[in-house]
Design a protein around this motif. Sequence first.
Motif, PDB file in Angstrom:
ATOM      1  N   ILE A 194       0.851  -1.188   0.000  1.00 47.80           N
ATOM      2  CA  ILE A 194       0.000   0.000   0.000  1.00 47.80           C
ATOM      3  C   ILE A 194       0.889   1.242   0.000  1.00 47.80           C
ATOM      4  CG2 ILE A 194      -1.999   1.127   1.042  1.00 47.80           C
ATOM      5  CD1 ILE A 194      -2.379  -1.865   0.265  1.00 47.80           C
ATOM      6  N   MET A 195       1.187   1.717  -1.204  1.00 49.41           N
ATOM      7  CA  MET A 195       2.039   2.892  -1.370  1.00 49.41           C
ATOM      8  C   MET A 195       1.551   3.685  -2.579  1.00 49.41           C
ATOM      9  SD  MET A 195       5.437   0.845  -2.726  1.00 49.41           S
ATOM     10  CE  MET A 195       6.398   2.284  -3.164  1.00 49.41           C
ATOM     11  N   LYS A 196       1.882   4.962  -2.610  1.00 50.43           N
ATOM     12  CA  LYS A 196       1.375   5.860  -3.634  1.00 50.43           C
ATOM     13  C   LYS A 196       1.665   5.360  -5.043  1.00 50.43           C
ATOM     14  CE  LYS A 196       1.403  10.751  -4.950  1.00 50.43           C
ATOM     15  NZ  LYS A 196       1.945  12.104  -4.626  1.00 50.43           N
ATOM     16  N   GLU A 197       2.929   4.924  -5.278  1.00 51.66           N
ATOM     17  CA  GLU A 197       3.342   4.527  -6.625  1.00 51.66           C
ATOM     18  C   GLU A 197       2.624   3.284  -7.138  1.00 51.66           C
ATOM     19  OE1 GLU A 197       6.548   6.971  -4.773  1.00 51.66           O
ATOM     20  OE2 GLU A 197       5.326   5.270  -4.135  1.00 51.66           O
ATOM     21  N   LYS A 198       2.014   2.526  -6.250  1.00 49.97           N
ATOM     22  CA  LYS A 198       1.250   1.353  -6.681  1.00 49.97           C
ATOM     23  C   LYS A 198      -0.180   1.725  -7.098  1.00 49.97           C
ATOM     24  CE  LYS A 198       4.294  -2.012  -5.915  1.00 49.97           C
ATOM     25  NZ  LYS A 198       4.751  -2.965  -6.942  1.00 49.97           N
ATOM     26  N   GLU A 201      -4.047   5.471  -4.356  1.00 48.38           N
ATOM     27  CA  GLU A 201      -4.930   6.636  -4.288  1.00 48.38           C
ATOM     28  C   GLU A 201      -5.996   6.594  -5.371  1.00 48.38           C
ATOM     29  OE1 GLU A 201      -2.634  10.230  -4.113  1.00 48.38           O
ATOM     30  OE2 GLU A 201      -1.624   9.638  -2.242  1.00 48.38           O
ATOM     31  N   GLN A 202      -5.625   6.172  -6.574  1.00 44.24           N
ATOM     32  CA  GLN A 202      -6.606   6.048  -7.656  1.00 44.24           C
ATOM     33  C   GLN A 202      -7.630   4.959  -7.339  1.00 44.24           C
ATOM     34  OE1 GLN A 202      -3.159   6.367  -8.343  1.00 44.24           O
ATOM     35  NE2 GLN A 202      -3.556   8.536  -8.730  1.00 44.24           N
ATOM     36  N   TYR A 203      -7.169   3.875  -6.739  1.00 46.43           N
ATOM     37  CA  TYR A 203      -8.072   2.784  -6.374  1.00 46.43           C
ATOM     38  C   TYR A 203      -9.069   3.236  -5.306  1.00 46.43           C
ATOM     39  CZ  TYR A 203      -9.512  -1.992  -5.102  1.00 46.43           C
ATOM     40  OH  TYR A 203     -10.240  -3.138  -4.855  1.00 46.43           O
ATOM     41  N   LEU A 204      -8.585   3.945  -4.302  1.00 48.86           N
ATOM     42  CA  LEU A 204      -9.465   4.415  -3.233  1.00 48.86           C
ATOM     43  C   LEU A 204     -10.462   5.452  -3.745  1.00 48.86           C
ATOM     44  CD1 LEU A 204      -6.920   4.762  -0.264  1.00 48.86           C
ATOM     45  CD2 LEU A 204      -8.520   2.884  -0.708  1.00 48.86           C
ATOM     46  N   GLU A 205     -10.009   6.315  -4.635  1.00 49.62           N
ATOM     47  CA  GLU A 205     -10.915   7.305  -5.223  1.00 49.62           C
ATOM     48  C   GLU A 205     -12.014   6.618  -6.036  1.00 49.62           C
ATOM     49  OE1 GLU A 205      -8.266   9.815  -7.383  1.00 49.62           O
ATOM     50  OE2 GLU A 205      -7.456  10.772  -5.585  1.00 49.62           O
ATOM     51  N   ILE A 221      -8.741  -5.031  -0.652  1.00 48.16           N
ATOM     52  CA  ILE A 221      -7.326  -4.653  -0.672  1.00 48.16           C
ATOM     53  C   ILE A 221      -6.518  -5.654   0.141  1.00 48.16           C
ATOM     54  CG2 ILE A 221      -5.629  -2.889  -0.039  1.00 48.16           C
ATOM     55  CD1 ILE A 221      -7.811  -0.790  -0.364  1.00 48.16           C
ATOM     56  N   LEU A 222      -5.428  -6.152  -0.457  1.00 45.50           N
ATOM     57  CA  LEU A 222      -4.489  -7.037   0.229  1.00 45.50           C
ATOM     58  C   LEU A 222      -3.105  -6.426   0.127  1.00 45.50           C
ATOM     59  CD1 LEU A 222      -5.425 -10.488  -1.398  1.00 45.50           C
ATOM     60  CD2 LEU A 222      -6.576  -9.349   0.483  1.00 45.50           C
ATOM     61  N   GLY A 223      -2.360  -6.432   1.224  1.00 46.69           N
ATOM     62  CA  GLY A 223      -0.989  -5.961   1.157  1.00 46.69           C
ATOM     63  C   GLY A 223      -0.554  -5.231   2.405  1.00 46.69           C
ATOM     64  N   TYR A 224       0.762  -5.155   2.554  1.00 51.40           N
ATOM     65  CA  TYR A 224       1.338  -4.440   3.690  1.00 51.40           C
ATOM     66  C   TYR A 224       1.074  -2.946   3.527  1.00 51.40           C
ATOM     67  CZ  TYR A 224       4.808  -2.271   6.718  1.00 51.40           C
ATOM     68  OH  TYR A 224       5.423  -1.493   7.654  1.00 51.40           O
ATOM     69  N   CYS A 225       0.598  -2.311   4.559  1.00 52.08           N
ATOM     70  CA  CYS A 225       0.233  -0.899   4.500  1.00 52.08           C
ATOM     71  C   CYS A 225       1.325  -0.018   5.080  1.00 52.08           C
ATOM     72  CB  CYS A 225      -1.085  -0.652   5.228  1.00 52.08           C
ATOM     73  SG  CYS A 225      -1.661   1.055   5.114  1.00 52.08           S
ATOM     74  N   GLU A 226       1.811   0.930   4.273  1.00 48.76           N
ATOM     75  CA  GLU A 226       2.742   1.921   4.788  1.00 48.76           C
ATOM     76  C   GLU A 226       1.992   2.863   5.728  1.00 48.76           C
ATOM     77  OE1 GLU A 226       4.831   3.813   1.611  1.00 48.76           O
ATOM     78  OE2 GLU A 226       6.040   2.028   1.189  1.00 48.76           O
ATOM     79  N   GLU A 227       2.702   3.402   6.690  1.00 47.78           N
ATOM     80  CA  GLU A 227       2.088   4.197   7.747  1.00 47.78           C
ATOM     81  C   GLU A 227       1.260   5.358   7.205  1.00 47.78           C
ATOM     82  OE1 GLU A 227       3.519   6.634  11.752  1.00 47.78           O
ATOM     83  OE2 GLU A 227       4.887   5.237  10.749  1.00 47.78           O
ATOM     84  N   LEU A 228       1.670   5.903   6.084  1.00 45.66           N
ATOM     85  CA  LEU A 228       1.000   7.056   5.493  1.00 45.66           C
ATOM     86  C   LEU A 228      -0.482   6.797   5.231  1.00 45.66           C
ATOM     87  CD1 LEU A 228       1.241   9.909   4.185  1.00 45.66           C
ATOM     88  CD2 LEU A 228       1.843   8.748   2.046  1.00 45.66           C
ATOM     89  N   HIS A 263      -4.917  -3.085 -10.901  1.00 49.69           N
ATOM     90  CA  HIS A 263      -3.509  -2.825 -10.558  1.00 49.69           C
ATOM     91  C   HIS A 263      -3.090  -1.504 -11.211  1.00 49.69           C
ATOM     92  CE1 HIS A 263       0.361  -4.077  -9.040  1.00 49.69           C
ATOM     93  NE2 HIS A 263       0.929  -4.058 -10.236  1.00 49.69           N
ATOM     94  N   PRO A 264      -3.460  -0.366 -10.590  1.00 46.52           N
ATOM     95  CA  PRO A 264      -3.235   0.943 -11.216  1.00 46.52           C
ATOM     96  C   PRO A 264      -1.845   1.522 -10.949  1.00 46.52           C
ATOM     97  CG  PRO A 264      -4.535   1.206  -9.225  1.00 46.52           C
ATOM     98  CD  PRO A 264      -4.179  -0.258  -9.320  1.00 46.52           C
ATOM     99  N   THR A 265      -0.851   0.681 -10.953  1.00 42.18           N
ATOM    100  CA  THR A 265       0.506   1.056 -10.564  1.00 42.18           C
ATOM    101  C   THR A 265       1.173   2.014 -11.544  1.00 42.18           C
ATOM    102  OG1 THR A 265       2.686   0.154 -10.014  1.00 42.18           O
ATOM    103  CG2 THR A 265       1.469  -0.967 -11.736  1.00 42.18           C
ATOM    104  N   TYR A 266       2.072   2.832 -11.022  1.00 41.95           N
ATOM    105  CA  TYR A 266       3.022   3.560 -11.869  1.00 41.95           C
ATOM    106  C   TYR A 266       4.426   3.410 -11.274  1.00 41.95           C
ATOM    107  CZ  TYR A 266       1.583   7.300  -8.569  1.00 41.95           C
ATOM    108  OH  TYR A 266       1.239   8.031  -7.449  1.00 41.95           O
TER     109      TYR A 266
END
Length: 362
Positions: A194-198, A201-205, A221-228, A263-266
């Motif tokens: 769970i990070m911005k570059e993955k 934010e687009q998925y949550l929106e 949602i599956l995955g390790y979540c960064e504190e942000l 998978h809206p990654t960049y």
Amino acid sequence: MVKILILANNSVGLYKFRKELIEKLTKENEVYISLPDGDYISKLKEFNCKFINTPISRRGTNPISDIKLLMSYNRIINEIKPEIILTYTIKPNVYGGIAARISKVPYIANITGLGTAVENNGILQKITLFLYKLALKNAKCVFFQNKGNAEFMKSKIVINNYRLIPGSGVNLKEYSVMEYPSDKTIKFLFIARIMKEKGIEQYLEAAEYFNEKHSNIEFHILGYCEELYADKLKDMHDIGIINYHGMQDNVIDFHKTSHCTIHPTYYPEGMSNVLLETAACGRPVITTNRSGCREIVEHMKTGYIVEQKNTRDLISKIENFIGLENKAKRQMGLDGRKKVEKEFDRNIIVNAYIEEIEKALR
């Protein structure tokens, strides 16, 4: 027996994406694995490979830590005296490659993704490319996982021997076709750190948008979540906009009930394992138009390709998917499975490694 040394940065990736190669190599060779201790070391040891605990600061840029890593690799090579070295990910590629070059041991590197240090302009990119230039100069083979990565690196540094492989491939037996779920409630999956570059934010929106319009759609949602993002995910989970399941070792059960992976990654990926595994299970995908993702998808046949960082385009493609009959959704998944069977079978990668190892040892 040939002594083979494998350098990697974590046990999870080495086991999940390279275990078939390691199993094959250990049948006729003496295999050593050098990486930090982790949850999957015990599983790797089951293949009778010998583990060397080698701490690595995966994302750190402390030069002292990196010099220590280079010295560790030099010491390991001098002690083991391997006949060939295989390296994965940036730091093992760079410092393992330099150590192998110093020791004049044949080595094969795998560029599993450029990473932000290489893709983003700046001083860190220049330093990393300079180190890559030193590390890859005498490599017997450099594996690239997508054409974009190969073209970028070749434009920056001289690489004498390289080969394009379809990512890490996918184990088609482990990830088999599953019965497609009914269309009563459409479930989407996001599987990533769970990070911005993955693209979280687009998925949550998108999840917020559809929560107001549809009652029969779920965003998981599956995955390790960064504190942000920890508080935001908790809040959205509590009010029912998303279902956050945390880090999961086994995602197959989630594929069974899902209709599509988004998978809206960049992030600068090599080849997305999330997409390969999803398609192997017979599930459509929605992902971004970038190297490491678009190669896996045939737009409108096995899924949809969207513009990077574009929530509006993502919402549009999700609406297109929702509008399909369940039979058409199922066929998308089956067509995706056919594509990975033809182009991304993990045996393709294993065979490529065996060929290059044999060449390097001649």
